[in-house]
Design an enzyme around this catalytic site. Structure first.
Site, short mmCIF file in Angstrom:
data_model
loop_
_atom_site.label_atom_id
_atom_site.label_comp_id
_atom_site.label_asym_id
_atom_site.label_seq_id
_atom_site.Cartn_x
_atom_site.Cartn_y
_atom_site.Cartn_z
N GLU A 188 35.37 -0.92 -6.24
CA GLU A 188 36.30 -1.99 -6.63
C GLU A 188 35.95 -3.21 -5.80
O GLU A 188 35.99 -3.17 -4.57
CB GLU A 188 37.76 -1.59 -6.42
CG GLU A 188 38.24 -0.52 -7.39
CD GLU A 188 39.72 -0.20 -7.25
OE1 GLU A 188 40.47 -1.05 -6.72
OE2 GLU A 188 40.11 0.91 -7.66
N GLU B 296 40.66 6.45 -4.41
CA GLU B 296 41.67 6.20 -3.37
C GLU B 296 42.60 7.41 -3.21
O GLU B 296 43.83 7.28 -3.24
CB GLU B 296 42.45 4.92 -3.67
CG GLU B 296 41.57 3.68 -3.65
CD GLU B 296 42.32 2.37 -3.79
OE1 GLU B 296 43.56 2.41 -4.00
OE2 GLU B 296 41.70 1.31 -3.69
#
Length: 507
Positions: A188, A106
């Site tokens: 994720e 991210e």
């Protein structure tokens, strides 16, 4: 599995026995892959993954130049990124467990023009130290297909694979169509939040936060979701139905201290994301994934206990990896529920119910609008359910395959607290000042049934011979052992009572 290097109450120091215990629990859930989020692993973690046969995705950064907090790594990126990436690879490249290098998670810079040059520096350092393994990134920035020629598009040309964080099934399919050469996986997945032994509003897809004083817990009906998260069942089905999808890393395998979600209020200090809590005890989410990732026949009932208020109707679920489950209350059948045997579009069989789930509001077409729908056109649940008017007694699930009983699970109503039961995970340990024995303490009634709402404060004291006077003495006597209580043969410490775990798809 995603796993913060977090030992819960043990603190930040790494213990080989503690890591081995965590990863053994993960493997029993069916985990075969581990993501080191978002930093290089300790030598102990590499050793344990090698021992258990768990492959690793080793990850370097949670930010590049642009930080996420005031004192983030971005302060050191320009001076240290190549050296740190090189050190990560040199420390782990000789391990057969390592299969992927990740250049970050991210990353704010990863879809900017400036970020392309940053990525080149990291990629160059990694490939100079090891050019034998694929390079990937974990990202929340590809919820839709990027414009051709954009920085996000050009970034993908530099990578072998793309990890997706919390993407819908539709977005996964669109990315695969646009980049068929790029292998995709869920870096994720899910992030459903739950508290072991807490159950709320099974009829609601999302229970939200409960701010009742003393009740800041999260429902274990796979229905406590943050704005970006999805149910564990949804995440699994998205992976299951796509042979070209490389697998998923569940966020998270174990609860961890920090990022308190969904309750970022004192005194809460830990996440609720895990399939296992910080003490190492499985929650119901553990059993959901065990039912999908393991072959040994199993059935698991939730709620985890049969202590409820008189006059209430309890929604009882069963996770199972066999087609048929019959439920009994004090020996009387409450009915049999069965899964359908379905096939993916490439011919693999799986178990799922018939009724639609109502778990994907972005899916508006097809036969089951508002529900996750498989490419084969079906929608269904990964659990069986009954509505049971509560009365004290014994609740028993009997799982059958081809008419033969292959697994059972039993819950019994607990009486008043009567004793403390201690169960050690080993009978002896080396007296080396480093080895650990984990002892589970349970409050039980007079019949040995765990009292689910016991809140007693338990004090511990340990007596026995002191540790060797010096570490030299300990090294001279490596065979010395310190006895711990032998575990009772009938104890069921898990059932009675960040991390990310994952499953890589076998090709």
């Amino acid at each position: 599995m995603d796993l913060h290097h977090d030992q819960g109450a043990l603190g930040a120091a790494v213990s080989l026995d503690a890591v081995r215990r965590q990863m053994t629990v993960m493997k029993s859930m069916g985990v075969n892959a581990f993501r080191t989020s978002h930093n290089p692993p300790s030598p102990q973690m590499i050793q344990v993954c090698e021992e258990l046969g768990i492959v690793m995705m080793v990850e370097a950064f949670d930010c590049w130049r642009t930080g996420k907090t005031a004192y983030d790594y971005g302060r050191f990126f320009d001076e240290w990124c190549e050296r740190d990436a090189t050190e990560m690879v040199l420390a782990a490249r000789n391990s057969p467990a390592v299969v992927l290098w990740s250049i970050g998670n991210e990353i704010p810079d990863s879809t900017t023009t400036a970020g392309l040059a940053m990525a080149e520096r990291i990629i160059g350092a990694v490939r100079a130290a090891d050019d034998t393994r694929p390079l990937v990134i974990g990202s929340d920035k590809y919820r839709r297909v990027p414009a051709k020629g954009s920085a996000a598009d050009l970034m993908l040309a530099r990578l072998d694979g793309l990890g997706l964080n919390y993407n819908t099934a539709q977005s996964v399919d669109a990315l695969h169509a646009a980049y068929p050469h790029l292998f995709l996986f869920e870096s994720e997945s899910s992030s459903e939040t739950s508290t072991r032994g807490a159950y709320q509003e099974p009829e609601h897809l999302n229970t939200g936060e409960n701010h009742t004083p003393g009740r800041r817990d999260a429902s274990s009906y796979d229905n406590n979701l943050a704005s970006w998260t999805m149910s564990g069942e949804y995440g699994h089905k998205k992976d299951r139905d796509r042979k070209w999808f490389a697998g998923q890393f569940l966020w998270s395998g174990i609860d961890y201290i920090g990022e308190p979600t969904p309750y970022d209020v004192f005194p809460v200090k830990a996440s609720f994301f895990g399939a296992v809590d910080t003490a190492g005890f499985p929650k119901d989410m553990y059993h959901l994934f065990r039912s999908q990732w393991t072959d040994e026949p199993m059935v698991h009932l939730l709620p985890m206990s049969w202590n409820h208020e008189e006059g209430t109707t309890v929604e009882v679920w069963a996770y199972a990896n066999v087609p048929s489950v019959e439920l009994f209350l004090d020996g009387k059948s409450l009915g049999t529920r069965e899964f359908d045997v379905k096939r993916t579009t490439d011919g693999r069989t799986y178990l799922e119910t018939t009724e639609a789930t109502g778990d994907d509001k972005t899916f508006t077409g097809g036969p089951c609008p508002g529900s996750y729908t498989s490419p084969n056109g079906s929608a269904g649940k990964l659990h069986l359910s009954w509505k049971v008017p509560f009365r004290p007694g014994e609740l028993k699930a009997v799982a059958r395959r081809d008419g033969r009983i292959v697994a059972t699970d039993v819950l019994r109503t607990a009486g008043e607290p009567h004793a403390v039961r201690l169960t050690a995970d080993r009978e002896s340990l080396a007296a080396d000042g480093r080895s650990l024995a984990f002892v589970t303490a349970e409050i039980v009634d007079a019949h040995g049934v765990v009292v689910p709402d016991a809140g007693h404060l338990i004090s511990f004291s340990v007596t026995g011979a002191p540790w060797p006077a010096s570490t030299t003495a300990a090294r001279r006597a490596p065979s010395a052992t310190r006895r711990a209580p032998a575990p009772p043969s009938t104890a069921r410490p898990w059932r009675s009572s960040g991390p990310a775990a994952g499953r890589a798809r076998s090709k």
